[in-house]
Design a protein around this motif. Sequence first.
Motif, mmCIF file in Angstrom:
data_model
loop_
_atom_site.group_PDB
_atom_site.id
_atom_site.type_symbol
_atom_site.label_atom_id
_atom_site.label_comp_id
_atom_site.label_asym_id
_atom_site.label_seq_id
_atom_site.Cartn_x
_atom_site.Cartn_y
_atom_site.Cartn_z
ATOM 1 N N LEU A 264 -5.373 5.532 4.320
ATOM 2 C CA LEU A 264 -6.608 6.068 3.392
ATOM 3 C C LEU A 264 -7.212 7.221 4.138
ATOM 4 C CD1 LEU A 264 -7.425 6.339 0.556
ATOM 5 C CD2 LEU A 264 -9.079 4.256 0.925
ATOM 6 N N ALA A 265 -6.950 8.029 4.852
ATOM 7 C CA ALA A 265 -7.510 9.085 5.773
ATOM 8 C C ALA A 265 -8.348 9.827 4.505
ATOM 9 C CB ALA A 265 -6.637 10.056 6.271
ATOM 10 N N PRO A 266 -9.675 10.616 5.030
ATOM 11 C CA PRO A 266 -10.374 11.252 4.350
ATOM 12 C C PRO A 266 -9.546 12.446 3.458
ATOM 13 C CG PRO A 266 -11.447 10.859 6.416
ATOM 14 C CD PRO A 266 -10.100 10.331 6.516
ATOM 15 N N GLY A 267 -9.623 12.508 2.265
ATOM 16 C CA GLY A 267 -9.223 13.477 1.514
ATOM 17 C C GLY A 267 -7.733 12.983 1.007
ATOM 18 N N THR A 268 -7.348 11.619 1.005
ATOM 19 C CA THR A 268 -6.324 11.116 0.344
ATOM 20 C C THR A 268 -6.763 9.861 -0.454
ATOM 21 O OG1 THR A 268 -5.919 9.487 2.036
ATOM 22 C CG2 THR A 268 -5.170 11.541 2.380
ATOM 23 N N SER A 269 -5.562 9.386 -1.235
ATOM 24 C CA SER A 269 -5.727 8.289 -2.163
ATOM 25 C C SER A 269 -4.602 7.188 -1.643
ATOM 26 C CB SER A 269 -5.455 8.711 -3.712
ATOM 27 O OG SER A 269 -6.368 9.761 -3.926
ATOM 28 N N ALA A 270 -4.852 6.150 -2.365
ATOM 29 C CA ALA A 270 -3.892 5.011 -2.139
ATOM 30 C C ALA A 270 -3.903 4.117 -3.149
ATOM 31 C CB ALA A 270 -4.291 4.216 -0.953
ATOM 32 N N SER B 203 -2.149 8.043 -9.251
ATOM 33 C CA SER B 203 -2.591 7.630 -10.629
ATOM 34 C C SER B 203 -1.079 7.265 -11.329
ATOM 35 C CB SER B 203 -3.175 8.506 -11.411
ATOM 36 O OG SER B 203 -3.446 8.052 -12.522
ATOM 37 N N ASP B 204 -0.261 8.292 -11.094
ATOM 38 C CA ASP B 204 0.791 8.161 -11.716
ATOM 39 C C ASP B 204 1.925 6.894 -11.354
ATOM 40 O OD1 ASP B 204 0.567 10.536 -13.029
ATOM 41 O OD2 ASP B 204 1.848 11.908 -11.873
ATOM 42 N N ASP B 205 1.778 6.770 -10.021
ATOM 43 C CA ASP B 205 2.311 5.331 -9.414
ATOM 44 C C ASP B 205 1.958 4.186 -9.846
ATOM 45 O OD1 ASP B 205 4.515 6.807 -8.280
ATOM 46 O OD2 ASP B 205 3.804 6.285 -6.215
ATOM 47 N N VAL C 10 0.852 -1.263 -0.207
ATOM 48 C CA VAL C 10 -0.068 -0.012 -0.055
ATOM 49 C C VAL C 10 0.759 1.191 0.002
ATOM 50 C CG1 VAL C 10 -1.811 1.178 1.277
ATOM 51 C CG2 VAL C 10 -1.545 -1.125 1.354
ATOM 52 N N GLY C 11 0.423 2.172 -0.958
ATOM 53 C CA GLY C 11 1.326 3.548 -0.810
ATOM 54 C C GLY C 11 0.102 4.581 -0.602
ATOM 55 N N SER C 12 0.351 5.450 0.189
ATOM 56 C CA SER C 12 -0.686 6.418 0.572
ATOM 57 C C SER C 12 -0.285 7.863 0.008
ATOM 58 C CB SER C 12 -0.624 6.646 2.162
ATOM 59 O OG SER C 12 -1.807 7.562 2.430
ATOM 60 N N TYR C 13 -1.160 8.575 -0.698
ATOM 61 C CA TYR C 13 -0.835 9.730 -1.282
ATOM 62 C C TYR C 13 -1.742 10.875 -0.787
ATOM 63 C CZ TYR C 13 1.224 6.321 -4.200
ATOM 64 O OH TYR C 13 1.763 5.372 -4.746
ATOM 65 N N ASP C 14 -1.343 12.129 -0.919
ATOM 66 C CA ASP C 14 -2.212 13.370 -0.460
ATOM 67 C C ASP C 14 -3.176 13.627 -1.729
ATOM 68 O OD1 ASP C 14 -1.300 13.774 2.151
ATOM 69 O OD2 ASP C 14 0.158 15.230 1.432
ATOM 70 N N GLU D 34 -9.611 6.462 -3.805
ATOM 71 C CA GLU D 34 -9.850 7.626 -3.404
ATOM 72 C C GLU D 34 -10.748 7.757 -2.122
ATOM 73 O OE1 GLU D 34 -10.181 11.725 -5.926
ATOM 74 O OE2 GLU D 34 -11.243 10.286 -6.462
ATOM 75 N N ARG D 35 -10.501 8.617 -1.448
ATOM 76 C CA ARG D 35 -11.505 8.830 -0.123
ATOM 77 C C ARG D 35 -11.810 10.181 0.008
ATOM 78 N NH1 ARG D 35 -10.884 6.826 6.127
ATOM 79 N NH2 ARG D 35 -12.983 7.073 6.652
ATOM 80 N N ASP D 36 -12.935 10.578 -0.309
ATOM 81 C CA ASP D 36 -13.255 12.060 -0.317
ATOM 82 C C ASP D 36 -13.210 12.811 1.233
ATOM 83 O OD1 ASP D 36 -15.752 11.508 0.840
ATOM 84 O OD2 ASP D 36 -16.800 11.910 -0.968
ATOM 85 N N GLU D 37 -13.574 13.897 1.476
ATOM 86 C CA GLU D 37 -13.352 14.575 2.810
ATOM 87 C C GLU D 37 -14.683 14.027 3.632
ATOM 88 O OE1 GLU D 37 -11.102 16.452 4.010
ATOM 89 O OE2 GLU D 37 -9.929 16.523 2.267
ATOM 90 N N ASP D 38 -15.535 13.407 3.048
ATOM 91 C CA ASP D 38 -16.635 12.876 3.635
ATOM 92 C C ASP D 38 -16.547 11.343 4.279
ATOM 93 O OD1 ASP D 38 -18.343 15.225 3.723
ATOM 94 O OD2 ASP D 38 -18.951 14.909 1.664
ATOM 95 N N GLY D 39 -15.392 10.901 3.783
ATOM 96 C CA GLY D 39 -15.247 9.453 4.056
ATOM 97 C C GLY D 39 -15.581 8.511 3.051
#
Length: 175
Positions: free
Chosen positions: A116-122, A20-22, A10-14, A44-49
């Motif tokens: 995968l916190a709200p507002g991030t991607s993985a 997508s690039d990775d 798993v890789g976590s992204y802001d 992708e997790r939006d700000e609402d979860g």
Amino acid sequence: MGNENLALVVGSYDNTAAASDDYQALRSGQDAGGYEIVGAVVLERDEDGKVQVKEHGDKSVGHGAAWGAGAGVVVGLFAPPLLAATAVGAGIGAILGKIKKNREEKQFGVDLEEYLAPGTSAVVAVVDDKWADRVEKALTRSDKRISKAIDSDDYERLQKAIEESADDVIEQLNS
């Protein structure tokens, strides 16, 4: 490829663009023969979860005709509650409950809130463990990354349960 020794990478992204690039880099590495990936998704997790499964390109990382079912297996191994929220069928629910229990007892798996916190991607990939280091290193744009062992029995049972109700799972994952 046998499923005796699997790892979840798993890789976590802001942001989703970096994820997508990775993901594309993973595809290129697999195509070049550097490693084999059982399955991979961008989440992708939006700000609402709310979590969405993202697929990029005209072909998917991994193999198999029912790619949507493969995405379901990856999501279920990464975060059983995410798949449980969309999956139908008692078989899938029972397997997800066992995976969750195994994670708690054996302390394997990945914390959803951390990776995968709200507002991030993985980027989440299932690989033979011999490729885990290479795949983890390929996630160069990630803020943090991890690889963890997967119980092959969990993988096989979840795969079978999802295949039995693949149409419903695919429809839910793509909605």
